[in-house]
Design a protein around this motif. Structure first.
Motif, PDB file in Angstrom:
ATOM      1  N   GLY A   1      -4.818   3.108  -0.715  1.00 43.79           N
ATOM      2  CA  GLY A   1      -5.344   3.194   0.633  1.00 43.79           C
ATOM      3  C   GLY A   1      -5.897   1.941   1.262  1.00 43.79           C
ATOM      4  O   GLY A   1      -5.930   1.837   2.481  1.00 43.79           O
ATOM      5  N   SER A   2      -6.342   0.970   0.481  1.00 45.13           N
ATOM      6  CA  SER A   2      -7.050  -0.150   1.103  1.00 45.13           C
ATOM      7  C   SER A   2      -6.414  -1.498   0.779  1.00 45.13           C
ATOM      8  O   SER A   2      -5.807  -1.681  -0.280  1.00 45.13           O
ATOM      9  CB  SER A   2      -8.510  -0.164   0.647  1.00 45.13           C
ATOM     10  OG  SER A   2      -8.605  -0.561  -0.702  1.00 45.13           O
ATOM     11  N   ASN A   3      -6.600  -2.422   1.721  1.00 45.55           N
ATOM     12  CA  ASN A   3      -6.144  -3.787   1.501  1.00 45.55           C
ATOM     13  C   ASN A   3      -6.910  -4.429   0.340  1.00 45.55           C
ATOM     14  O   ASN A   3      -6.355  -5.235  -0.403  1.00 45.55           O
ATOM     15  CB  ASN A   3      -6.327  -4.627   2.760  1.00 45.55           C
ATOM     16  CG  ASN A   3      -5.382  -4.223   3.866  1.00 45.55           C
ATOM     17  OD1 ASN A   3      -4.371  -3.569   3.624  1.00 45.55           O
ATOM     18  ND2 ASN A   3      -5.712  -4.589   5.086  1.00 45.55           N
TER      19      ASN A   3
ATOM     20  N   LYS B   1       0.835  -1.214   0.000  1.00 50.67           N
ATOM     21  CA  LYS B   1       0.000   0.000   0.000  1.00 50.67           C
ATOM     22  C   LYS B   1       0.865   1.257   0.000  1.00 50.67           C
ATOM     23  O   LYS B   1       0.575   2.208  -0.722  1.00 50.67           O
ATOM     24  CB  LYS B   1      -0.940   0.000   1.215  1.00 50.67           C
ATOM     25  CG  LYS B   1      -2.072  -0.973   1.080  1.00 50.67           C
ATOM     26  CD  LYS B   1      -3.091  -0.983   2.194  1.00 50.67           C
ATOM     27  CE  LYS B   1      -2.805  -0.283   3.449  1.00 50.67           C
ATOM     28  NZ  LYS B   1      -3.801  -0.504   4.508  1.00 50.67           N
TER      29      LYS B   1
ATOM     30  N   GLN C   1      -7.914  -3.014  -2.389  1.00 55.01           N
ATOM     31  CA  GLN C   1      -7.322  -2.616  -3.664  1.00 55.01           C
ATOM     32  C   GLN C   1      -6.026  -3.381  -3.916  1.00 55.01           C
ATOM     33  O   GLN C   1      -5.744  -3.759  -5.054  1.00 55.01           O
ATOM     34  CB  GLN C   1      -7.068  -1.116  -3.713  1.00 55.01           C
ATOM     35  CG  GLN C   1      -6.660  -0.653  -5.097  1.00 55.01           C
ATOM     36  CD  GLN C   1      -6.498   0.849  -5.215  1.00 55.01           C
ATOM     37  OE1 GLN C   1      -6.550   1.576  -4.219  1.00 55.01           O
ATOM     38  NE2 GLN C   1      -6.277   1.325  -6.417  1.00 55.01           N
TER      39      GLN C   1
END
Length: 105
Positions: A17-19, A11, A21
């Motif tokens: 920002g997100s796991n 990240k 993604q």
């Protein structure tokens, strides 16, 4: 715990920002890699390249076929997973690396 550290590292490196993604991006890479090898095998079969051809020529043809196919598939699969923007920037960075001129000694 090591897995969570790895997700955080990705990240940070990819500036996302997100796991979720990260997982989508890794899934795009996995599907694209498998798909490009499948396409290469189909092309080899179509033009009649088999194990009787010298390994060096099969390898060279494989690289010449896989490279552009992979780039196109990467963007197509990324679009299907809603990650086109990330991979478009990824591809542009990769092309810039290939275009860098070596420093003269």
């Amino acid at each position: 715990m090591k897995g969570l550290f790895m997700l955080q590292h990705l990240k940070d490196r990819w500036n996302i920002g997100s796991n979720f993604q990260v997982i989508l991006i890794l899934l795009v890479f996995a599907i694209t890699g498998s798909s490009s090898l499948w396409v290469k095998n189909q092309v080899f079969g179509f033009i009649g390249i088999d194990d009787t051809m010298h390994y060096f020529f099969r390898l060279l043809l494989g690289i010449l076929i896989i490279t552009p196919v992979y780039q196109v598939l990467l963007l197509a699969v990324a679009a299907l997973f809603g990650q086109f923007g990330f991979f478009w920037e990824f591809e542009k960075r990769m092309v810039r690396r290939f275009r860098k001129k070596p420093v003269d000694p």
